[in-house]
Design an enzyme around this catalytic site. Structure first.
Site, PDB file in Angstrom:
ATOM      1  N   GLY A   1       0.818  -1.216   0.000  1.00  0.00           N
ATOM      2  CA  GLY A   1       0.000   0.000   0.000  1.00  0.00           C
ATOM      3  C   GLY A   1       0.846   1.258   0.000  1.00  0.00           C
TER       4      GLY A   1
ATOM      5  N   ASP B   1      -5.492   2.774   4.816  1.00  0.00           N
ATOM      6  CA  ASP B   1      -6.113   1.817   5.722  1.00  0.00           C
ATOM      7  C   ASP B   1      -5.132   0.693   6.039  1.00  0.00           C
ATOM      8  OD1 ASP B   1      -7.845   0.195   7.141  1.00  0.00           O
ATOM      9  OD2 ASP B   1      -8.990  -0.432   5.388  1.00  0.00           O
TER      10      ASP B   1
END
Length: 176
Positions: A6, A26
Site C-alpha cells: 500500500g 487503511d
C-alpha cells in the site's frame, strides 16, 4: 501482497495528473511500528501532493497510542488536520481490544467536520455498549488555526441564514 504494498502504491500514484484527489490509507496495524510507518509514508509524499485530501484510518485500542499518533501527525506540519473518533468501549479497561476507530483527515473539505461529528455521535449510540460505559463519538480540529478560521466563516453563514443548529445528544439517539 504485503502491508508495505500500500505504501508503494501511494508513492507510485502521487501526485495524480489532476493535482486533486483523495488518498485513503487503511493499514493493517498488525505491527507495533505501523503508526510510525503511516507518518513516514505521509511525510515522504506531502510535498508532492499538498492539494490532496488524505484520510487515515486507525484503530483505537489504547487511548495513549492514538493520542500520540494524532499529536505526531500534528507535528508533521499539516495546516488543516481534522480528527474523528468513535469509541464503543473504554480503551483503558481492555487496551488490547478494538475499542473504536478513528480517522485523521488532512486537507478536509470545507464543513466536513459538522457532518462527521453528527455521524460519529449517531454511530456511537447505534453500535456502543449502551449503558455499560456510554459510547462516544466526536470530531475536532487538531490544528486550531483552521478551526478558528472556518468556525468564523460558519458563524457568518449561520447569521445570514438566520437559523439555529440543533444540538445532538452524546449518544446520537436524538436531538435536545
Amino acid at each position: 501482497h504485503t502491508p508495505a504494498d500500500g505504501y508503494r502504491v501511494w508513492k507510485a500514484h502521487v501526485p495524480p495528473l489532476e493535482r486533486r484527489g483523495l488518498i485513503l490509507c487503511d493499514p493493517p496495524y498488525e505491527s507495533d511500528t505501523e503508526f510510525e510507518s503511516v507518518i513516514k509514508a505521509y511525510m515522504a509524499h506531502v510535498k508532492r501532493f499538498q492539494t490532496g485530501t488524505v484520510v487515515i484510518w486507525y484503530p483505537i485500542k489504547s487511548g495513549r497510542d492514538t493520542s500520540e499518533f494524532v499529536e505526531r501527525m500534528k507535528q508533521v506540519g499539516v495546516s488543516k488536520l481534522l480528527a474523528c473518533e468513535v469509541l464503543l468501549r473504554d480503551p483503558e479497561i481492555e487496551p488490547n481490544r478494538l475499542n473504536g476507530s478513528g480517522l485523521l483527515i488532512l486537507n478536509p473539505p470545507y464543513l466536513l467536520k459538522d457532518d462527521l461529528d453528527s455521524y460519529a455521535k449517531w454511530l456511537a449510540g447505534a453500535l456502543g455498549d449502551g449503558k455499560k460505559w456510554g459510547a462516544r463519538g466526536r470530531c475536532w480540529w487538531v490544528t486550531a488555526d483552521v478551526h478558528q478560521k472556518w468556525e468564523g466563516v460558519r458563524d457568518v453563514e449561520d447569521k445570514l441564514e438566520g437559523g439555529e443548529e440543533e444540538e445532538w445528544v452524546q449518544d446520537g439517539s436524538g436531538v435536545k
